[in-house]
Design an enzyme around this catalytic site. Structure first.
Site, PDB file in Angstrom:
ATOM      1  N   SER A 151      -4.492  -1.687   7.539  1.00 48.37           N
ATOM      2  CA  SER A 151      -4.756  -1.913   5.645  1.00 48.37           C
ATOM      3  C   SER A 151      -3.070  -1.729   5.205  1.00 48.37           C
ATOM      4  O   SER A 151      -2.063  -1.982   4.589  1.00 48.37           O
ATOM      5  CB  SER A 151      -4.968  -0.528   5.700  1.00 48.37           C
ATOM      6  OG  SER A 151      -6.016  -0.982   5.347  1.00 48.37           O
ATOM      7  N   LYS A 188      -0.994  -4.981   3.653  1.00 43.57           N
ATOM      8  CA  LYS A 188      -0.995  -4.481   2.318  1.00 43.57           C
ATOM      9  C   LYS A 188       0.510  -4.612   1.746  1.00 43.57           C
ATOM     10  O   LYS A 188       0.583  -4.830   0.428  1.00 43.57           O
ATOM     11  CB  LYS A 188      -1.949  -3.507   1.224  1.00 43.57           C
ATOM     12  CG  LYS A 188      -3.233  -4.106   1.948  1.00 43.57           C
ATOM     13  CD  LYS A 188      -4.301  -2.711   1.175  1.00 43.57           C
ATOM     14  CE  LYS A 188      -5.936  -2.931   1.086  1.00 43.57           C
ATOM     15  NZ  LYS A 188      -6.596  -2.245   3.182  1.00 43.57           N
ATOM     16  N   SER A 220      -5.738   2.118  -1.137  1.00 43.51           N
ATOM     17  CA  SER A 220      -6.204   0.850  -0.606  1.00 43.51           C
ATOM     18  C   SER A 220      -7.270  -0.370  -0.288  1.00 43.51           C
ATOM     19  O   SER A 220      -8.285  -0.654   0.255  1.00 43.51           O
ATOM     20  CB  SER A 220      -6.256   1.571   1.407  1.00 43.51           C
ATOM     21  OG  SER A 220      -6.625   0.098   1.942  1.00 43.51           O
TER      22      SER A 220
END
Length: 540
Positions: free
Chosen positions: A199, A202, A376
């Protein structure tokens, strides 16, 4: 130093109580380690807010310890909790709002902090006083702490981080630490090796989207009318935060859209309509390569509440199979409550002759980016990747979104060529994504660059250790309130990338990537220890 009791907070919401208790613990630790002398607190606040010395009183030098930085950060978070009702649902401390206000003020003054006391530094013009933001972001937005001391020495920093990052629980690892003020790499091990970033992808999505569309861009959902067929078409605008809840708290609301649409139809004398929905904004498959998964809904430009079937607003949750059809059905039910009879909805495409009846718009992109990073949020990440593609002339599908992200980072002069770097989605759920620690730190440095204030939400949206988002339950000791970082976790993958203020008030960007880890808990603990050590390091 007397640490105040925070018992009045007991009547507050549970997360506010948790913040207050954490702040009290941090203040208590600071009190044990620092014995303030007369005038020391005023000196710590700097010359703009310190009171003039009394005649005959000795001049007190500014403190050089890190405790005041940590205490100021956590105290700011405590004060920010008091403005929770004015904040968005992902801004429970109010800190994000304050930091955005400060970024605007600094942009207006060309990146320099020229005026007023620190108490008012985060206040927008003619607005109410905002809550103090965390010191770690103040530094990145033009504060004076960065210039106070030089960056850590590379050799000393390696002596601190090296043993911690060589732990076998980290498997194959990559790491980098960079001085945000200068962009100089202070530490690196395998920092140019492309690994699965999970993640932390991102961060790349955030920077690319902000670069392509700007922080004030909004995502619009429309209801249009086809006069020839008396058909109402709900046109998806790619806003996964569109909500069917009555209390929208700044989000685009389906209730508002239905009410306005019904009013517009009533003015035309229309009471019965054929209801359709348009999802043609996006192309390609709606299913992520990860398959059906509670971390992500089908990727479609029309959904409400991220297609969640429960009352959650973040994290894994069961999702409806067809988010667009579900949104249109709920819209039809709301129309009927306002006197408009609608048929069961089906897919369609709005024609060029369609007349817009009503629209609702998402919060600005800056707020969407902060929500994506703090929680997230995979649904938002995939939406922003597709909107980045649309804004740059690409195709709004998985491949087009990934290509658009790489193209925007290249446009910004970031190191994306070679080393096997690849972006296959916006969320980091795809294991084919490959990023380097060097690129992640470069992204963070670029977001803190005074020449790019539009990228600032990529910093202010990072979870705050011990307080917000995916770091709320971590760093309850040591670096709480000082480390701000995006987490990443897949099976055998643990990553952490963000910023930290070191012992001397220097803002550093760091990225730790670990692949082939034997277990997530041990790897996460090892990374947290490394980030905590970085916060405590003077490393001369």
């Amino acid at each position: 130093m007397v640490v105040p009791e925070l018992r009045p907070w007991r009547a507050a919401r549970p997360h506010v109580v948790r913040i207050a208790d954490a702040v009290r613990q941090c203040l208590a630790r600071a009190a044990d380690s620092v014995r303030p002398r007369p005038g020391r607190i005023a000196a710590a606040l700097g010359p703009r807010s310190a009171r003039p010395d009394r005649p005959g009183s000795p001049r007190v030098p500014r403190p050089k310890t890190w405790q005041f930085t940590a205490t100021a950060a956590t105290a700011g978070l405590a004060l920010a909790a008091g403005v929770v009702t004015a904040a968005g649902p992902w801004d429970s401390s109010g800190q994000r709002t304050a930091e955005r206000h400060r970024a605007v003020a600094l942009e207006a003054s060309r990146g320099a902090d020229h005026g007023g006391s620190r108490a008012h530094a985060g206040t927008p013009p003619r607005g109410p006083q905002a809550a103090p933001p965390a010191a770690s972001v103040l530094t990145g937005l033009g504060g004076t702490a960065t210039a106070a001391r030089s960056a850590p020495a590379a050799k000393s920093l390696a002596g601190v981080l090296g043993p911690l990052l060589k732990s076998p629980v980290l498997g194959r690892r990559s790491a980098a630490v960079v001085d945000v003020a200068t962009g100089e790499r202070l530490y690196g091990t395998g920092s140019d090796d492309a690994l699965i970033p999970a993640s932390t992808t991102k961060i790349a999505t955030a920077v690319a989207a902000l670069s392509a569309m700007g922080p004030n861009h909004r995502l619009t959902t429309r209801a249009v009318y086809e006069p020839d067929t008396e058909e109402v078409v709900l046109v998806g605008g790619g806003d996964p935060t569109l909500t069917a809840r009555k209390k929208t708290r700044g989000l685009a609301g389906l209730h508002d859209l239905a009410e306005r649409t019904a009013a517009a139809l009533a003015k035309r004398g229309v009471r019965d309509v054929t209801l359709s929905y348009d999802t043609t904004l996006y192309k390609g498959a709606t299913m992520h390569p990860i398959g059906v998964n509670p971390n992500l809904a089908a990727v479609t430009p029309l959904m409400v509440d991220e297609a969640r079937t429960d009352d959650s607003t973040s994290g894994p949750a069961p999702r409806v199979a067809d988010p667009a059809a579900d949104a249109a059905r709920k819209f039809g039910e709301l129309l009927e409550k306002h006197g408009i009879k609608a048929t069961p909805p089906g897919p369609s495409k709005a024609s060029t002759r369609a007349i817009t009846l009503a629209t609702v718009a998402s919060p600005p992109l800056a707020a969407l980016v902060e929500r994506m990073l703090t929680n997230s949020d995979n649904d938002l990440a995939e939406a922003l990747a597709r909107h980045t593609a649309l804004a740059t002339g690409g195709t709004a599908d998985f491949a087009g979104g990934g290509a658009a992200i790489i193209a925007r980072l290249t446009h910004l002069g970031l190191p994306v060529k070679g080393a096997g770097i690849a972006v296959k989605d916006g969320s980091g759920l795809d294991r084919r994504d490959k990023l380097t620690a060097g690129l992640l730190t470069a992204l963070l440095v670029k977001a803190g660059d005074p020449a790019h204030p539009e990228l600032r939400p990529a910093l202010t949206g990072l979870p705050v250790a011990g307080f917000t988002g995916t770091l709320a339950g971590r760093y309850t000791e040591g670096a709480a309130g000082v480390v701000r970082a995006k987490t990443g976790t897949l099976t055998g993958v643990n990553t952490l990338a963000g910023t930290v203020v070191d012992k001397d008030g220097r803002l550093l960007a760091f990225a730790f990537l670990a692949n082939n880890t034997p277990g997530p808990a041990a790897a996460q603990t090892a990374m947290d220890k490394a980030a905590t050590a970085l916060a405590a390091c003077g490393c001369r």
